[in-house]
Write a protein that holds these residues in place. Structure first.
Motif, PDB file in Angstrom:
ATOM      1  N   SER A  12       0.763  -1.292   0.071  1.00  0.00           N
ATOM      2  CA  SER A  12      -0.109   0.134   0.087  1.00  0.00           C
ATOM      3  C   SER A  12       0.965   1.277   0.057  1.00  0.00           C
ATOM      4  O   SER A  12       2.017   1.401   0.588  1.00  0.00           O
ATOM      5  CB  SER A  12      -0.930   0.075   1.074  1.00  0.00           C
ATOM      6  OG  SER A  12      -0.147   0.009   2.462  1.00  0.00           O
ATOM      7  N   LYS A  13       0.126   2.267  -0.492  1.00  0.00           N
ATOM      8  CA  LYS A  13       0.844   3.455  -0.744  1.00  0.00           C
ATOM      9  C   LYS A  13       0.311   4.569   0.690  1.00  0.00           C
ATOM     10  O   LYS A  13      -0.599   4.560   0.781  1.00  0.00           O
ATOM     11  CB  LYS A  13       0.501   4.297  -1.703  1.00  0.00           C
ATOM     12  CG  LYS A  13       1.321   3.506  -3.024  1.00  0.00           C
ATOM     13  CD  LYS A  13       1.081   4.450  -4.338  1.00  0.00           C
ATOM     14  CE  LYS A  13       1.623   3.776  -5.632  1.00  0.00           C
ATOM     15  NZ  LYS A  13       1.480   4.719  -6.629  1.00  0.00           N
ATOM     16  N   ASN A  14       1.399   5.316   1.073  1.00  0.00           N
ATOM     17  CA  ASN A  14       1.105   5.933   2.312  1.00  0.00           C
ATOM     18  C   ASN A  14       0.425   5.242   3.599  1.00  0.00           C
ATOM     19  O   ASN A  14      -0.358   5.860   3.923  1.00  0.00           O
ATOM     20  CB  ASN A  14       0.227   7.164   1.810  1.00  0.00           C
ATOM     21  CG  ASN A  14       0.962   8.174   0.688  1.00  0.00           C
ATOM     22  OD1 ASN A  14       1.980   8.287   0.865  1.00  0.00           O
ATOM     23  ND2 ASN A  14      -0.130   8.356  -0.168  1.00  0.00           N
ATOM     24  N   ALA A  15       0.883   3.929   3.579  1.00  0.00           N
ATOM     25  CA  ALA A  15       0.333   3.255   4.846  1.00  0.00           C
ATOM     26  C   ALA A  15       0.475   4.019   6.132  1.00  0.00           C
ATOM     27  O   ALA A  15      -0.280   3.757   7.115  1.00  0.00           O
ATOM     28  CB  ALA A  15       0.777   1.919   4.863  1.00  0.00           C
ATOM     29  N   GLU A  16       1.688   4.954   6.299  1.00  0.00           N
ATOM     30  CA  GLU A  16       2.039   5.561   7.408  1.00  0.00           C
ATOM     31  C   GLU A  16       0.958   6.465   7.852  1.00  0.00           C
ATOM     32  O   GLU A  16       0.990   6.837   9.133  1.00  0.00           O
ATOM     33  CB  GLU A  16       3.392   6.069   7.385  1.00  0.00           C
ATOM     34  CG  GLU A  16       3.525   7.064   6.569  1.00  0.00           C
ATOM     35  CD  GLU A  16       4.209   6.668   4.980  1.00  0.00           C
ATOM     36  OE1 GLU A  16       4.848   7.296   4.377  1.00  0.00           O
ATOM     37  OE2 GLU A  16       3.649   5.303   4.639  1.00  0.00           O
ATOM     38  N   PHE A  17       0.109   6.694   7.060  1.00  0.00           N
ATOM     39  CA  PHE A  17      -0.927   7.904   7.239  1.00  0.00           C
ATOM     40  C   PHE A  17      -2.248   7.687   7.539  1.00  0.00           C
ATOM     41  O   PHE A  17      -3.209   8.495   7.713  1.00  0.00           O
ATOM     42  CB  PHE A  17      -1.024   8.952   5.927  1.00  0.00           C
ATOM     43  CG  PHE A  17       0.465   9.657   5.641  1.00  0.00           C
ATOM     44  CD1 PHE A  17       1.027  10.616   6.646  1.00  0.00           C
ATOM     45  CD2 PHE A  17       0.838   9.431   4.643  1.00  0.00           C
ATOM     46  CE1 PHE A  17       2.139  11.271   6.290  1.00  0.00           C
ATOM     47  CE2 PHE A  17       2.440  10.187   4.137  1.00  0.00           C
ATOM     48  CZ  PHE A  17       2.783  10.931   5.126  1.00  0.00           C
ATOM     49  N   VAL A  18      -2.415   5.997   7.633  1.00  0.00           N
ATOM     50  CA  VAL A  18      -3.708   5.784   8.082  1.00  0.00           C
ATOM     51  C   VAL A  18      -4.240   6.259   9.276  1.00  0.00           C
ATOM     52  O   VAL A  18      -3.360   6.470  10.313  1.00  0.00           O
ATOM     53  CB  VAL A  18      -3.595   4.011   8.004  1.00  0.00           C
ATOM     54  CG1 VAL A  18      -2.645   3.818   9.244  1.00  0.00           C
ATOM     55  CG2 VAL A  18      -5.078   3.527   8.228  1.00  0.00           C
ATOM     56  N   LYS A  53       6.108  -0.099   8.098  1.00  0.00           N
ATOM     57  CA  LYS A  53       5.176   0.446   7.315  1.00  0.00           C
ATOM     58  C   LYS A  53       4.295   1.342   7.608  1.00  0.00           C
ATOM     59  O   LYS A  53       4.101   2.613   7.150  1.00  0.00           O
ATOM     60  CB  LYS A  53       4.760  -0.502   6.119  1.00  0.00           C
ATOM     61  CG  LYS A  53       3.908   0.217   5.069  1.00  0.00           C
ATOM     62  CD  LYS A  53       4.811   0.474   3.803  1.00  0.00           C
ATOM     63  CE  LYS A  53       4.097   0.770   2.565  1.00  0.00           C
ATOM     64  NZ  LYS A  53       4.835   1.010   1.333  1.00  0.00           N
ATOM     65  N   CYS A  55       4.737   2.795  10.628  1.00  0.00           N
ATOM     66  CA  CYS A  55       5.342   3.620  11.418  1.00  0.00           C
ATOM     67  C   CYS A  55       5.021   3.247  12.948  1.00  0.00           C
ATOM     68  O   CYS A  55       4.752   4.187  14.013  1.00  0.00           O
ATOM     69  CB  CYS A  55       4.910   5.261  11.360  1.00  0.00           C
ATOM     70  SG  CYS A  55       5.941   5.758   9.662  1.00  0.00           S
ATOM     71  N   LYS A  88      11.350   4.571   9.065  1.00  0.00           N
ATOM     72  CA  LYS A  88      10.103   4.359   9.765  1.00  0.00           C
ATOM     73  C   LYS A  88      10.043   4.341  11.075  1.00  0.00           C
ATOM     74  O   LYS A  88       9.295   4.802  11.908  1.00  0.00           O
ATOM     75  CB  LYS A  88       9.549   3.112   9.111  1.00  0.00           C
ATOM     76  CG  LYS A  88       9.206   3.166   7.788  1.00  0.00           C
ATOM     77  CD  LYS A  88       8.313   4.285   7.169  1.00  0.00           C
ATOM     78  CE  LYS A  88       8.407   4.135   5.674  1.00  0.00           C
ATOM     79  NZ  LYS A  88       7.713   5.392   5.158  1.00  0.00           N
TER      80      LYS A  88
END
Length: 219
Positions: A12-18, A53, A55, A88
């Protein structure tokens, strides 16, 4: 922990912003954390990377990643684990520097060696150049500046050298090599200058003279 769920997180892209307040997020993290201790090596490896991933930095995931870094024979896994734990999880453990320098030499993957150079740039001089280590680390980077077989990797190493505030020293050594009697050392100087992108008038003059007058088979 299902492999396909971990693969979904890793791809996934930008998983850290979930949104970490989403219902079920804490339960998912707990399950992934348990996966780090799985006897299934693939599950264990991907669980630790998935936490990175997202964070999520915890002792279990860090310990697993360090175990991979210190024992794995797969150089790509070592580099990827270093990337996760540094970028991360914001880990600055001194052990990582020597591992990165080792991978800069031994990792067979062009992309892997380039990623190592980028990680050294990311860490910066305060974390990489500890007192008493500057000369040793500079010598390793300076050697890879001309010794790495791939031009794109040499350029990334040059960028790391610039970020580590070793650029002037590298330029001075490269220029000095141009006047060496040994043709192999002169060739090293040329490769270093190319990677460092030196273009001052004096360098250009010396290179032109070498093209016209140097008897070496390298030019």
């Amino acid at each position: 922990v299902k492999i396909h769920m971990l693969d979904g997180i890793l791809s996934s892209k930008n998983a850290e912003f979930v949104d970490k307040k989403l219902p079920g997020f804490l339960a998912m993290i707990t399950a992934i954390n348990k996966g780090c201790d799985s006897l299934n090596q693939e599950v264990s490896y991907k669980s630790a990377h998935s936490l990175g991933k997202l964070c999520i930095s915890n002792a279990t995931a860090k310990d697993k990643l360090f175990k991979i870094i210190e024992t794995a024979k797969d150089h790509n896994k070592i580099v990827e684990s270093c990337d996760v734990i540094i970028r991360k999880m914001n880990c600055r453990d001194r052990r990582l520097i020597d591992i990165l320098l080792n991978e800069l030499h031994w990792c067979p993957s062009t992309q892997g060696r380039a990623k190592v150079a980028k990680l050294l740039l990311f860490l910066g001089p305060d974390d990489v150049l500890l007192p008493g280590e500057e000369e040793r680390i500079f010598n390793i980077l300076e050697t890879r500046l001309w010794d790495d077989p791939n031009k794109s990797v040499r350029v990334e190493i040059a960028r790391a050298i610039l970020a580590l505030k070793l650029f002037d020293k590298a330029c001075e050594r490269a220029q000095k090599k141009l006047g060496n009697r040994d043709e192999k050392i002169r060739a090293q100087g040329v490769l270093s200058i190319g990677a460092l992108a030196l273009q001052n008038n004096n360098i250009i003059r010396i290179l032109l003279e070498m093209l016209e007058l140097d008897p070496s088979e390298f030019f």
